[in-house]
Motif scaffolding. Structure first.
Motif, short mmCIF file in Angstrom:
data_model
loop_
_atom_site.label_atom_id
_atom_site.label_comp_id
_atom_site.label_asym_id
_atom_site.label_seq_id
_atom_site.Cartn_x
_atom_site.Cartn_y
_atom_site.Cartn_z
N ARG A 54 0.82 -1.21 0.00
CA ARG A 54 0.00 0.00 0.00
C ARG A 54 0.86 1.26 0.00
O ARG A 54 0.53 2.24 -0.66
N LEU A 55 1.97 1.24 0.74
CA LEU A 55 2.83 2.43 0.78
C LEU A 55 3.55 2.62 -0.54
O LEU A 55 3.72 3.76 -1.02
N ALA A 56 3.98 1.53 -1.19
CA ALA A 56 4.62 1.64 -2.50
C ALA A 56 3.65 2.20 -3.52
O ALA A 56 4.03 3.03 -4.37
N ALA A 57 2.39 1.77 -3.46
CA ALA A 57 1.38 2.30 -4.38
C ALA A 57 1.16 3.79 -4.13
O ALA A 57 1.05 4.58 -5.08
N TRP A 58 1.12 4.17 -2.86
CA TRP A 58 0.90 5.59 -2.55
C TRP A 58 2.08 6.44 -2.99
O TRP A 58 1.90 7.53 -3.54
N LEU A 59 3.30 5.97 -2.77
CA LEU A 59 4.48 6.72 -3.19
C LEU A 59 4.54 6.87 -4.71
O LEU A 59 4.92 7.92 -5.22
N ALA A 60 4.16 5.80 -5.42
CA ALA A 60 4.16 5.88 -6.89
C ALA A 60 3.17 6.93 -7.37
O ALA A 60 3.44 7.66 -8.33
N GLN A 61 2.02 7.02 -6.71
CA GLN A 61 1.03 7.99 -7.11
C GLN A 61 1.42 9.41 -6.70
O GLN A 61 1.28 10.36 -7.47
N ALA A 62 1.93 9.55 -5.48
CA ALA A 62 2.26 10.88 -4.96
C ALA A 62 3.55 11.44 -5.56
O ALA A 62 3.67 12.64 -5.79
N TRP A 63 4.52 10.57 -5.81
CA TRP A 63 5.83 11.01 -6.28
C TRP A 63 6.09 10.69 -7.74
O TRP A 63 6.85 11.41 -8.39
N GLY A 64 5.51 9.63 -8.26
CA GLY A 64 5.88 9.18 -9.60
C GLY A 64 4.88 9.49 -10.67
O GLY A 64 4.97 8.97 -11.78
N GLY A 65 3.90 10.34 -10.38
CA GLY A 65 2.90 10.68 -11.38
C GLY A 65 3.40 11.73 -12.35
O GLY A 65 4.59 11.94 -12.53
N THR A 66 2.45 12.42 -12.97
CA THR A 66 2.79 13.46 -13.94
C THR A 66 3.60 14.57 -13.28
O THR A 66 3.23 15.08 -12.23
N ARG A 67 4.70 14.91 -13.89
CA ARG A 67 5.59 15.90 -13.30
C ARG A 67 5.03 17.31 -13.46
O ARG A 67 4.47 17.67 -14.48
N ARG A 68 5.17 18.09 -12.39
CA ARG A 68 4.74 19.48 -12.40
C ARG A 68 5.90 20.35 -11.92
O ARG A 68 6.78 19.87 -11.20
N PRO A 69 5.91 21.63 -12.28
CA PRO A 69 7.00 22.49 -11.80
C PRO A 69 7.09 22.54 -10.27
O PRO A 69 8.17 22.71 -9.71
N ASP A 70 5.92 22.39 -9.59
CA ASP A 70 5.93 22.45 -8.13
C ASP A 70 5.90 21.06 -7.50
O ASP A 70 5.50 20.90 -6.35
N ALA A 71 6.33 20.03 -8.26
CA ALA A 71 6.31 18.67 -7.73
C ALA A 71 7.18 18.58 -6.48
O ALA A 71 8.22 19.21 -6.39
N PRO A 72 6.76 17.76 -5.49
CA PRO A 72 7.46 17.74 -4.21
C PRO A 72 8.80 17.02 -4.24
O PRO A 72 9.59 17.18 -3.31
N VAL A 73 9.07 16.23 -5.27
CA VAL A 73 10.31 15.46 -5.31
C VAL A 73 11.04 15.71 -6.62
O VAL A 73 10.47 16.20 -7.60
N SER A 74 12.32 15.37 -6.63
CA SER A 74 13.12 15.54 -7.84
C SER A 74 12.79 14.45 -8.85
O SER A 74 12.14 13.44 -8.55
N GLU A 75 13.26 14.65 -10.07
CA GLU A 75 13.01 13.69 -11.15
C GLU A 75 13.55 12.29 -10.84
O GLU A 75 12.86 11.29 -11.09
N PRO A 76 14.79 12.15 -10.29
CA PRO A 76 15.27 10.79 -9.96
C PRO A 76 14.38 10.06 -8.97
O PRO A 76 14.14 8.87 -9.10
N VAL A 77 13.87 10.77 -7.96
CA VAL A 77 13.01 10.13 -6.97
C VAL A 77 11.68 9.73 -7.61
O VAL A 77 11.18 8.62 -7.39
N ALA A 78 11.10 10.61 -8.41
CA ALA A 78 9.84 10.30 -9.07
C ALA A 78 9.98 9.11 -10.00
O ALA A 78 9.12 8.21 -10.03
#
Length: 308
Positions: free
Chosen positions: A173-197
């Motif tokens: 469940r946490l991996a799914a949440w991280l993929a959605q919160a961090w690995g979704g469509t990139r935005r200029p104000d995204a909370p994480v860097s590109e390598p993390v996403a």
């Protein structure tokens, strides 16, 4: 213990009142945000560091608590397992959306159904035709049942077999949440860097690949087996790719409904299937519950085989 923990968690899940979100999301969001602020410096190596810490610490903590409780009392360890499953596994985290949309469609209120579906997706309401709305509701319900039930079930059973208690449920469940919160469509104000996403999304594909194939196997067994199996063969994909297309393609064969338009994109496979109708919503519910019963029966048989 594994069988009874899942069974009790599902029973408790059916008895509880659905809330606006899973109770662990607030804590998960705060923890992930802290890890990101401390370790994400934008370099490639930080992708692994941030994701591993954000995921690994809660998973190890869950396993450690289980081990400590098991040393004190098997009953306490069992209660801990049920409690973790209660907040990570179950239909109530999404089924109330599906039920409300189904009720709106049955009453003929398509505008309300579209609004409810937009709320479920977290987007804006779109004036889709009725068949397209039904197609998207069915597809979203299938993916949600996998994310909230079958995927959690598989990882829980696997890690519980190694004595790690409910750690597998937390991992999935946490991996799914991280993929959605961090690995979704990139935005200029995204909370994480590109390598993390990028790492969060790639790691999620690997974590979800095995459970997805278990889910589609269940769909095939309890649905139209030959059609589901044919679509599974046509949707063979590397494990490092997302499994959504595989899940939807097999599900449409299992319940005999056309889901691919705008969802899967396999027109030649679905030309012989009917367009979604209101009755297919009941077919989805039946498919999911039959799959749950199938895997519970198999888990019960494994328990009996171990006893005798």
């Amino acid at each position: 213990m594994t069988f009874f923990a899942v069974l009790i968690a599902l029973v408790l899940d059916q008895a509880r009142r659905p809330g606006p979100q899973a109770p662990w999301l607030g804590a998960a969001g705060a923890w992930a945000a802290w890890v990101q602020r401390q370790f994400d410096a934008g370099h490639a190596v930080h992708g692994w560091l941030v994701w591993t810490v954000a995921l690994g610490v809660p998973v190890l903590a869950t396993a450690l608590v289980h081990a400590l409780l098991a040393r004190a009392s098997g009953l306490l360890a069992f209660v801990w397992t049920v409690a973790v499953l209660y907040v990570t596994l179950g239909f109530r985290q999404f089924s109330h959306h599906f039920t409300a949309i189904r009720a709106a469609l049955e009453s003929g209120d398509e505008a309300r159904a579209r609004a409810l579906f937009a709320q479920w997706q977290g987007g804006d309401a779109v004036e889709w035709p009725r068949e397209e709305l039904l197609r998207r509701v069915i597809a979203h319900a299938i993916l949600s049942s996998h994310r909230h039930v079958f995927g959690v079930f598989v990882w829980f059973v696997v890690l519980a077999a190694f004595g790690l208690g409910p750690a597998g449920a937390v991992l999935y469940r946490l991996a799914a949440w991280l993929a959605q919160a961090w690995g979704g469509t990139r935005r200029p104000d995204a909370p994480v860097s590109e390598p993390v996403a990028r790492l969060a999304q790639r790691a999620w594909c690997w974590i979800d690949a095995g459970p997805a194939r278990v889910t589609v196997l269940g769909f095939a067994v309890v649905g139209h087996f030959e059609d589901a199996l044919e679509r599974w063969r046509q949707q063979r994909r590397p494990w490092q790719e997302p499994s959504d297309d595989l899940l939807l393609s097999v599900a449409e064969g299992a319940i005999q409904v056309r889901l691919s338009r705008g969802v899967v994109g396999e027109e030649p496979l679905t030309a012989d299937l009917p367009e979604p109708q209101l009755a297919h919503l009941a077919s989805v519910v039946g498919l999911v519950w039959r799959s749950v019963v199938l895997w519970l029966l198999l888990l019960a048989l494994a328990l009996l085989a171990r006893i005798f």
